[in-house]
Design an enzyme around this catalytic site. Structure first.
Site, PDB file in Angstrom:
ATOM      1  N   SER A  83      -4.280  -1.407   0.210  1.00  0.00           N
ATOM      2  CA  SER A  83      -3.296  -2.440   0.772  1.00  0.00           C
ATOM      3  C   SER A  83      -3.591  -3.638   0.907  1.00  0.00           C
ATOM      4  O   SER A  83      -4.877  -4.023   1.489  1.00  0.00           O
ATOM      5  CB  SER A  83      -2.425  -1.826   2.253  1.00  0.00           C
ATOM      6  OG  SER A  83      -1.877  -2.683   2.854  1.00  0.00           O
ATOM      7  N   ASP A 125      -7.588   1.659   4.103  1.00  0.00           N
ATOM      8  CA  ASP A 125      -8.325   1.089   5.503  1.00  0.00           C
ATOM      9  C   ASP A 125      -9.783   1.017   5.099  1.00  0.00           C
ATOM     10  O   ASP A 125     -10.542   0.754   5.887  1.00  0.00           O
ATOM     11  CB  ASP A 125      -7.964   2.031   6.682  1.00  0.00           C
ATOM     12  CG  ASP A 125      -6.611   1.832   6.921  1.00  0.00           C
ATOM     13  OD1 ASP A 125      -5.981   1.086   6.474  1.00  0.00           O
ATOM     14  OD2 ASP A 125      -6.207   2.723   7.849  1.00  0.00           O
ATOM     15  N   ASN A 183      11.405  -0.233  -8.966  1.00  0.00           N
ATOM     16  CA  ASN A 183      10.710  -1.604  -8.923  1.00  0.00           C
ATOM     17  C   ASN A 183      10.022  -1.950  -8.068  1.00  0.00           C
ATOM     18  O   ASN A 183      10.330  -2.359  -6.888  1.00  0.00           O
ATOM     19  CB  ASN A 183      11.945  -2.725  -9.406  1.00  0.00           C
ATOM     20  CG  ASN A 183      11.212  -4.035  -9.350  1.00  0.00           C
ATOM     21  OD1 ASN A 183      10.222  -4.226  -9.407  1.00  0.00           O
ATOM     22  ND2 ASN A 183      12.196  -5.114  -9.797  1.00  0.00           N
ATOM     23  N   GLY A 234       0.750  -1.176   0.045  1.00  0.00           N
ATOM     24  CA  GLY A 234      -0.215   0.044  -0.034  1.00  0.00           C
ATOM     25  C   GLY A 234       0.826   1.190   0.073  1.00  0.00           C
ATOM     26  O   GLY A 234       0.471   2.286  -0.803  1.00  0.00           O
ATOM     27  N   SER A 235       1.873   1.221   0.857  1.00  0.00           N
ATOM     28  CA  SER A 235       2.984   2.537   0.949  1.00  0.00           C
ATOM     29  C   SER A 235       3.620   2.540  -0.789  1.00  0.00           C
ATOM     30  O   SER A 235       3.672   3.783  -1.070  1.00  0.00           O
ATOM     31  CB  SER A 235       4.169   1.998   1.533  1.00  0.00           C
ATOM     32  OG  SER A 235       3.623   1.932   2.880  1.00  0.00           O
ATOM     33  N   HIS A 252      -5.384  -5.781   6.452  1.00  0.00           N
ATOM     34  CA  HIS A 252      -6.395  -5.212   5.650  1.00  0.00           C
ATOM     35  C   HIS A 252      -7.666  -5.941   5.104  1.00  0.00           C
ATOM     36  O   HIS A 252      -7.560  -7.123   5.580  1.00  0.00           O
ATOM     37  CB  HIS A 252      -5.694  -4.297   4.524  1.00  0.00           C
ATOM     38  CG  HIS A 252      -4.805  -3.399   4.898  1.00  0.00           C
ATOM     39  ND1 HIS A 252      -5.092  -1.981   4.879  1.00  0.00           N
ATOM     40  CD2 HIS A 252      -3.357  -3.424   5.485  1.00  0.00           C
ATOM     41  CE1 HIS A 252      -3.915  -1.208   5.437  1.00  0.00           C
ATOM     42  NE2 HIS A 252      -3.205  -2.198   6.066  1.00  0.00           N
TER      43      HIS A 252
HETATM   44  C1  LIG Z   1      -3.869   4.346   5.793  1.00  0.00           C
HETATM   45  C2  LIG Z   1      -2.904   3.255   5.305  1.00  0.00           C
HETATM   46  N1  LIG Z   1      -2.188   3.800   4.486  1.00  0.00           N
HETATM   47  C3  LIG Z   1      -0.976   3.269   3.805  1.00  0.00           C
HETATM   48  C4  LIG Z   1      -0.794   2.087   4.671  1.00  0.00           C
HETATM   49  C5  LIG Z   1       0.623   1.045   4.175  1.00  0.00           C
HETATM   50  O1  LIG Z   1       0.091  -0.051   3.605  1.00  0.00           O
HETATM   51  P1  LIG Z   1       1.293  -1.056   3.319  1.00  0.00           P
HETATM   52  O2  LIG Z   1       1.444  -1.741   4.751  1.00  0.00           O
HETATM   53  O3  LIG Z   1       0.657  -2.306   2.400  1.00  0.00           O
HETATM   54  O4  LIG Z   1       2.606  -0.546   2.883  1.00  0.00           O
HETATM   55  C6  LIG Z   1      -1.395   1.582   5.740  1.00  0.00           C
HETATM   56  C7  LIG Z   1      -0.844   0.403   6.475  1.00  0.00           C
HETATM   57  O5  LIG Z   1      -1.580  -0.123   7.227  1.00  0.00           O
HETATM   58  C8  LIG Z   1      -2.605   2.427   5.989  1.00  0.00           C
HETATM   59  O6  LIG Z   1      -3.258   2.062   6.933  1.00  0.00           O
END
Ligand SMILES: Cc1ncc(COP(=O)(O)O)c(C=O)c1O
Length: 442
Positions: A225, A204, A302, A100-101, A230
């Site tokens: 994510s 979320d 990547n 998700g990041s 999730h």
């Molecule tokens: C609101 C939100 N954005 C971004 C992320 C990041 O997701 P990931 O852990 O898949 O990188 C999270 C992770 O829990 C999140 O709660």
């Protein structure tokens, strides 16, 4: 053709036989994550705040993806997952990435490029949230403009947005608190009035709706994510979705080394590529023939997922309606118990036009001490708790140089008084009974 099909049937049968013959091992997996009523022992079985809602179907999908030997990295399963995900959430195009990041990172980069935003253009967001909603704004040389929260839903206070809008403001970046949207009518009116884009961190809030439409349908682009906490999980993973084809093309390019080639899945094997012109004079400053796969139009990364992650995603999508229903139910049951037996706490509700697919059950305590003692009591009794992420993000070492945390008084109560427990789809009546007895005894 028959041979290939026979081979596939044999492989799947063999995998299923293997899983049956090692049933005890897989019971352990179920015990860990699914916390089945049969396995549940009050005070002993940990009640995780979330976890992958998997069974043998996901394991079969993983093993088939690996053992068929067709793809290791992003291939046909990822491609099919992208298409199915788009269809299921009413959006035209999606690209899967490894988290998700990463989704937020390439989404912000792609929208910046597509709309020709300049360095230091401003993006409005809540001062409370997850760090990698904010980080991509800085990573792409944009300027975050923070908004304090309101204490009903803990979302950013819509009444404070207009005073922060300048001629450099380009977008509002919404990340609904634990899945629960703010008043989207009001938010969209502000966007329209000031000609601002709505970006959505949907990590979320997958499945949450406003007036019957998914939140991602209101945004120019949204991220998601698939980390185990999730709504659906592929182990790690993320998705960027948009109705604007060009945005999603830039997203794919950024996640795939910055390349220009847009072949996906099996199209990667086409001798002439999807463009039909794989070997051509692609470089303006070079008069020879070049392979399109090695043309780079973006400074990329990547961030590609593995194909087995796509294979898991396809199974998870089939369970989404069940997960959605169960998450809503878990939150409702826990809220009723909490409000009945814990004095002074409050659990936020959804607004009348919203249907929230809850990420967790938020709890607002009357003061610091009551939060401390309730968290301690839950944890000692095997119920996992979590902070509402970073709290006021300006208190965090990585971000405190940006502005004074004290400018956001409501945000400062989050670390003091707010936490959450799960609203997981695998919760069952024995868990709810246990929580109830525990709170009566406190
Ligand atoms: C609101 C939100 N954005 C971004 C992320 C990041 O997701 P990931 O852990 O898949 O990188 C999270 C992770 O829990 C999140 O709660």
């Amino acid at each position: 053709m028959t041979l290939i099909n026979e081979k596939k049937v044999t492989l799947e049968t063999e995998i299923r036989n293997f899983l049956t013959s090692t049933a005890n091992n897989f019971d352990t997996l179920k015990y860990l994550y699914n916390t089945t009523p049969e396995n549940f022992v009050a005070s002993q079985t940990p009640i995780y705040y979330s976890g992958p809602y998997w069974d043998n179907e996901e394991i079969v999908a993983i093993m088939k993806a690996v053992l068929s030997g067709q793809w290791i990295t992003s291939g046909e399963s990822v491609h099919k997952f992208e298409e199915q995900f788009s269809k299921q959430f009413n959006i035209k195009h999606s690209v899967m990435v490894n988290s998700g990041s990463s989704a937020n990172l390439v989404m912000v980069g792609a929208v910046k490029k597509y709309l020709e935003w300049q360095d230091n253009d401003e993006i409005i967001l809540s001062v409370v949230g997850f760090p990698t909603t904010l980080a991509p704004i800085l990573q792409h040389n944009l300027k975050p403009v923070f908004i304090d929260i309101e204490l009903n839903s803990l979302n950013f206070d819509l009444e404070l947005i207009e005073e922060k809008i300048t001629n450099k403001t380009k977008a509002i970046f919404l990340s609904p608190v634990l899945g629960n949207p703010p008043n989207m009518d009001r938010l969209l009116t502000i966007c329209e009035k000031y000609n601002l884009q709505l970006l959505l961190d949907n990590c979320d809030s997958l499945g949450s709706t406003w007036q019957g439409q998914y939140l991602n349908e209101y945004a120019i682009a949204s991220s998601c994510s698939f980390y185990p906490a999730h709504h659906i999980s592929t182990g790690e993973g993320g998705m960027v979705s948009s109705n604007v084809k060009e945005i999603v093309s830039i997203v794919r390019s950024l996640a795939y080394w910055g390349r220009d080639c847009y072949c996906v899945g099996a199209a990667n094997l086409l001798p002439c590529g999807t463009c039909g012109n794989r070997f051509d004079r692609w470089l303006p400053d070079y008069d020879g023939i070049v392979d399109h796969k090695y043309i780079f139009t973006n400074i990329g990364y990547n961030l590609k997922p593995l194909d087995l992650q796509g294979a898991i995603g396809l199974v998870q999508l089939k369970k989404f309606a069940e997960i959605d229903r169960k998450r809503r139910y878990s939150k409702q049951r826990l809220q009723t118990i909490l409000e009945q037996y814990v004095e002074g706490i409050r659990v936020p509700n959804e607004l009348p036009k919203a249907e929230t697919c809850w990420f967790g059950t938020p709890i607002i305590c009357p003061d610091r001490e009551s939060k401390r003692s309730l968290v301690e009591y839950f944890e000692q009794n095997k119920i996992q708790t979590r902070n509402y992420f970073a709290g006021n993000i300006l208190l965090q070492p990585a971000y405190k140089h940006l502005e004074q945390a004290a400018n956001y008084p409501n945000a400062n109560i989050v670390l003091d008084r707010v936490f959450f427990i799960g609203a997981a789809p695998h919760y069952h009546e024995k868990i709810f009974d246990y929580v109830e007895k525990l709170l009566i005894a406190k």
